[in-house]
Design a protein around this motif. Structure first.
Motif, mmCIF file in Angstrom:
data_model
loop_
_atom_site.group_PDB
_atom_site.id
_atom_site.type_symbol
_atom_site.label_atom_id
_atom_site.label_comp_id
_atom_site.label_asym_id
_atom_site.label_seq_id
_atom_site.Cartn_x
_atom_site.Cartn_y
_atom_site.Cartn_z
ATOM 1 N N UNK A 64 -9.573 -7.106 37.366
ATOM 2 C CA UNK A 64 -8.514 -6.484 36.576
ATOM 3 C C UNK A 64 -8.161 -7.393 35.402
ATOM 4 N N UNK A 65 -8.891 -7.236 34.314
ATOM 5 C CA UNK A 65 -8.685 -8.097 33.151
ATOM 6 C C UNK A 65 -7.420 -7.702 32.415
ATOM 7 N N UNK B 70 -19.238 5.543 53.349
ATOM 8 C CA UNK B 70 -18.439 5.866 52.156
ATOM 9 C C UNK B 70 -17.129 5.083 52.173
ATOM 10 N N UNK B 71 -16.524 4.955 53.367
ATOM 11 C CA UNK B 71 -15.257 4.234 53.470
ATOM 12 C C UNK B 71 -15.432 2.768 53.096
ATOM 13 N N UNK B 72 -16.544 2.159 53.535
ATOM 14 C CA UNK B 72 -16.803 0.757 53.219
ATOM 15 C C UNK B 72 -17.066 0.568 51.730
ATOM 16 N N UNK B 73 -17.789 1.524 51.145
ATOM 17 C CA UNK B 73 -18.070 1.453 49.704
ATOM 18 C C UNK B 73 -16.773 1.580 48.911
ATOM 19 N N UNK B 74 -15.907 2.513 49.316
ATOM 20 C CA UNK B 74 -14.624 2.696 48.612
ATOM 21 C C UNK B 74 -13.789 1.426 48.687
ATOM 22 N N UNK B 75 -13.746 0.803 49.863
ATOM 23 C CA UNK B 75 -12.989 -0.433 50.028
ATOM 24 C C UNK B 75 -13.548 -1.530 49.128
ATOM 25 N N UNK C 124 -12.562 -0.823 45.485
ATOM 26 C CA UNK C 124 -11.153 -1.138 45.259
ATOM 27 C C UNK C 124 -10.945 -2.648 45.128
ATOM 28 N N UNK C 125 -11.633 -3.415 45.953
ATOM 29 C CA UNK C 125 -11.514 -4.878 45.878
ATOM 30 C C UNK C 125 -12.050 -5.382 44.547
ATOM 31 N N UNK C 126 -13.174 -4.794 44.097
ATOM 32 C CA UNK C 126 -13.752 -5.198 42.812
ATOM 33 C C UNK C 126 -12.785 -4.923 41.670
#
Length: 202
Positions: free
Chosen positions: A38-39, A23-28, A31-33
């Protein structure tokens, strides 16, 4: 949410890139995505129509940021989108937030003795801050006469029933220094704050 993607990934319904991730890796990753995608739209590219524009709910393909459905536009709407007739000034209007709603709060408060504070201020020979030496009367004239804040060198929150505060436990500080003294945990001593100020001014 990362937890949703994690559950979907476990059942094979999420993108393969999430397979085997915690879950921690998915959240990271999410967040990066969001940071990467961020258009931002310049204000001069925004168009405002006099009437709401009917847009079909299925205009975007599921899971893709790409229009797949066309719809009818008037010539005026088309020209506005194409940018030939900008209908919005380049300066973006200032936004505001509504404030002033009345709320009732119930909370615990450590009481200070108004009598002790009054006695402390009456004992002062100078109303200048003991940390930075700011004097309200010198800065503001009569408005600032005899104005100073009272700082408890022993935090009231740490006192236990039966503990007493003496005038010698208090010191005179300006509003700024008072906030800075309480900004760290544990609170700073006036002498320590004075040393910080000297270091910052070099």
């Amino acid at each position: 949410m990362a937890s949703d993607v994690f559950e979907l990934s476990a059942s094979g319904q999420a993108h393969p890139r999430y397979a085997g991730m915690s879950i921690e890796e998915i959240e990271k990753s999410i967040r990066q995505d969001f940071t990467y995608f961020n258009w931002r739209t310049p204000a001069e590219k925004v168009r405002v129509f006099r009437q709401p524009l009917p847009i079909s709910g299925d205009i975007f393909a599921p899971g893709r940021q790409r229009m797949v459905t066309s719809y009818d536009l008037t010539e005026e709407q088309f020209r506005a989108i194409a940018g030939t007739e900008p209908s919005l000034p380049s300066a973006r209007p200032e936004e505001g937030e509504e404030e002033g709603e009345k709320t009732l709060r119930v909370h615990k408060k450590s009481e200070r003795s108004a009598k002790l504070v009054a006695a402390f201020k009456a004992s002062l020979n100078s109303y200048a801050c003991v940390v930075c030496h700011f004097d309200f009367e010198k800065a503001y004239g009569a408005l600032g006469a005899q104005f100073i804040e009272c700082h408890h060198t022993k935090p009231i929150s740490e006192m236990t029933p039966g503990d007493k505060t003496k005038i010698s436990d208090l010191c005179a500080v300006c509003s700024n220094c008072h906030r800075m003294l309480h900004r760290s945990n544990p609170i700073l001593a006036p002498g320590a704050l004075r040393k910080l100020m000297r270091g910052a001014s070099r």
